[in-house]
Motif scaffolding. Structure first.
Motif, short mmCIF file in Angstrom:
data_model
loop_
_atom_site.label_atom_id
_atom_site.label_comp_id
_atom_site.label_asym_id
_atom_site.label_seq_id
_atom_site.Cartn_x
_atom_site.Cartn_y
_atom_site.Cartn_z
N ARG A 33 39.09 55.00 49.86
CA ARG A 33 38.99 53.53 49.90
C ARG A 33 37.71 53.07 49.22
N LEU A 87 37.61 50.66 45.74
CA LEU A 87 37.04 49.31 45.74
C LEU A 87 35.72 49.22 44.96
N SER A 116 41.85 45.36 43.93
CA SER A 116 41.60 44.20 44.77
C SER A 116 41.99 44.61 46.19
N VAL A 117 41.59 43.83 47.17
CA VAL A 117 41.96 44.14 48.55
C VAL A 117 43.48 44.16 48.70
N GLU A 118 44.16 43.21 48.08
CA GLU A 118 45.62 43.17 48.17
C GLU A 118 46.27 44.39 47.52
N TRP A 164 44.86 47.29 47.14
CA TRP A 164 44.55 48.44 48.00
C TRP A 164 45.51 48.48 49.19
N ASN A 165 45.76 47.34 49.81
CA ASN A 165 46.66 47.30 50.96
C ASN A 165 48.06 47.80 50.60
N THR A 168 47.17 44.00 58.31
CA THR A 168 46.80 44.03 56.90
C THR A 168 46.47 42.61 56.49
#
Length: 159
Positions: free
Chosen positions: A54, A58, A118-120, A122-123, A157
């Protein structure tokens, strides 16, 4: 034969059979305990390697921070050692689940090095690793004769 002799022979046989049963029970417990410890270590190692991946995902891949994180992840053998332990002591279904988890994490590790997520993103990218982990836990619980327990690695999430 006298009754005393028969009783003595019966007692010796009873003690011998009892001791054999104890040895067998101790061996079974030792194997179960080895499996339990291996499975627990792999679950713990998953959390560590997942967090390393992770961090890499990021971080901008063209930075020293990224290079250092990748190097740290590659040098840390916690995952490899825990996985090898499961390969050695685990049942076939648990070994298969652990091997799937390893393949999914390896793919995620290489994907994480290719670009900044991006966080999205990665999710979305982490979902197969969560599914593989949940499958491993399910297989391990079944092997250890524990009741099924619904787990969700990422219950929330953020969007």
């Amino acid at each position: 034969m006298s009754e005393a002799l028969l009783l003595a022979i019966g007692g010796i046989l009873g003690i011998s059979l009892g001791r054999l049963w104890d040895i067998r029970s101790e061996t079974l417990r030792w194997h179960r305990d080895q499996k339990t410890a291996c499975y627990q270590r792999l679950a713990e190692a998953f959390i560590l390697i997942y967090e390393d991946i992770r961090s890499i995902a990021l971080t901008d891949p063209d930075t020293d921070e990224s290079a250092n994180a990748i190097d740290r992840a590659r040098r840390d053998k916690t995952w490899d050692n825990a996985l090898a332990s499961v390969w050695l002591h685990g049942s076939t279904p648990v070994v298969a689940a652990a091997s799937l988890m390893d393949r999914v994490l390896t793919e995620l590790f290489y994907d994480a090095q290719a670009r900044v997520f991006s966080v999205e993103q990665w999710n979305t990218a982490r979902t197969p690793s969560a599914s593989a982990f949940e499958g491993f836990i399910s297989a391990a619980r079944k092997e250890l004769n524990l009741s099924a327990a619904p787990i969700t690695l990422f219950p929330y999430t953020p969007s």
